[in-house]
Design a protein around this motif. Sequence first.
Motif, short mmCIF file in Angstrom:
data_model
loop_
_atom_site.label_atom_id
_atom_site.label_comp_id
_atom_site.label_asym_id
_atom_site.label_seq_id
_atom_site.Cartn_x
_atom_site.Cartn_y
_atom_site.Cartn_z
N UNK A 195 6.93 15.07 -3.01
CA UNK A 195 7.21 14.58 -1.68
C UNK A 195 6.07 13.66 -1.24
N UNK A 196 6.30 12.37 -1.31
CA UNK A 196 5.33 11.37 -0.83
C UNK A 196 5.86 10.84 0.50
N UNK A 197 5.15 11.16 1.57
CA UNK A 197 5.57 10.72 2.90
C UNK A 197 4.84 9.42 3.21
N UNK A 198 5.61 8.37 3.43
CA UNK A 198 5.04 7.05 3.73
C UNK A 198 5.15 6.82 5.23
N UNK A 199 4.00 6.64 5.88
CA UNK A 199 3.97 6.38 7.32
C UNK A 199 3.48 4.96 7.54
N UNK A 224 8.05 6.70 -3.42
CA UNK A 224 8.45 7.94 -2.76
C UNK A 224 9.85 8.35 -3.20
N UNK A 225 10.77 7.39 -3.24
CA UNK A 225 12.14 7.68 -3.68
C UNK A 225 12.17 8.18 -5.12
N UNK A 226 11.39 7.53 -5.99
CA UNK A 226 11.37 7.92 -7.40
C UNK A 226 10.73 9.29 -7.58
N UNK A 227 9.67 9.57 -6.85
CA UNK A 227 8.99 10.86 -6.96
C UNK A 227 9.86 12.02 -6.47
N UNK A 260 6.66 -1.56 0.65
CA UNK A 260 7.88 -1.41 -0.13
C UNK A 260 7.61 -0.68 -1.44
N UNK A 261 6.50 -0.99 -2.09
CA UNK A 261 6.17 -0.32 -3.36
C UNK A 261 6.01 1.18 -3.15
N UNK A 269 -7.20 1.20 -5.80
CA UNK A 269 -6.41 0.43 -6.75
C UNK A 269 -6.10 -0.92 -6.11
N UNK A 270 -6.70 -2.00 -6.62
CA UNK A 270 -6.39 -3.32 -6.05
C UNK A 270 -4.92 -3.66 -6.30
N UNK A 271 -4.23 -4.11 -5.25
CA UNK A 271 -2.80 -4.38 -5.37
C UNK A 271 -2.46 -5.86 -5.19
#
Length: 154
Positions: A22-26, A13-16, A7-8, A113-115
Amino acid sequence: GDHPSFMALTLASDALKEIGFNLIVSDMSNFAEMTNAINAGTADMFAMAWQATPDPDMFQIYHSEGGSANYYAIYSDELDELVMEGRTNTDQAFRKAVYKEALDFIVDYAVEIPVYQRQNASVFSTQRVNVDSIPQDLTTFYSYLNEIEKIQMN
């Protein structure tokens, strides 16, 4: 969509997009599909969960000649030396200090980056197990298996 970062990353991606990126989330449910993309260089970023023991060996993941998990392509003599230095000593306090320095290096390098931190749970049937015999203060790194010989059946 089940990974805690999904979700993050989707929101990122939407904000960018609003500023022209263009951040493509697969969402890859097949681990082999993801590792193939990483090895082929078609996945610029990825979210993965690592699991380690309380006293880990960092060679496989972070050393430049480590196993197949060296997905970060960090080829640093400094990091390699820290990883190898940690492997030369059995004193946990020493290893903790060396590995902290190595992990600080990795975070500074911005390749990881630890999440989140996973929380484990153990469920016991009170009809089958004497709950008073279960070890107290269990953690991710200290489970009932560390004292399984003390657990009594009803």
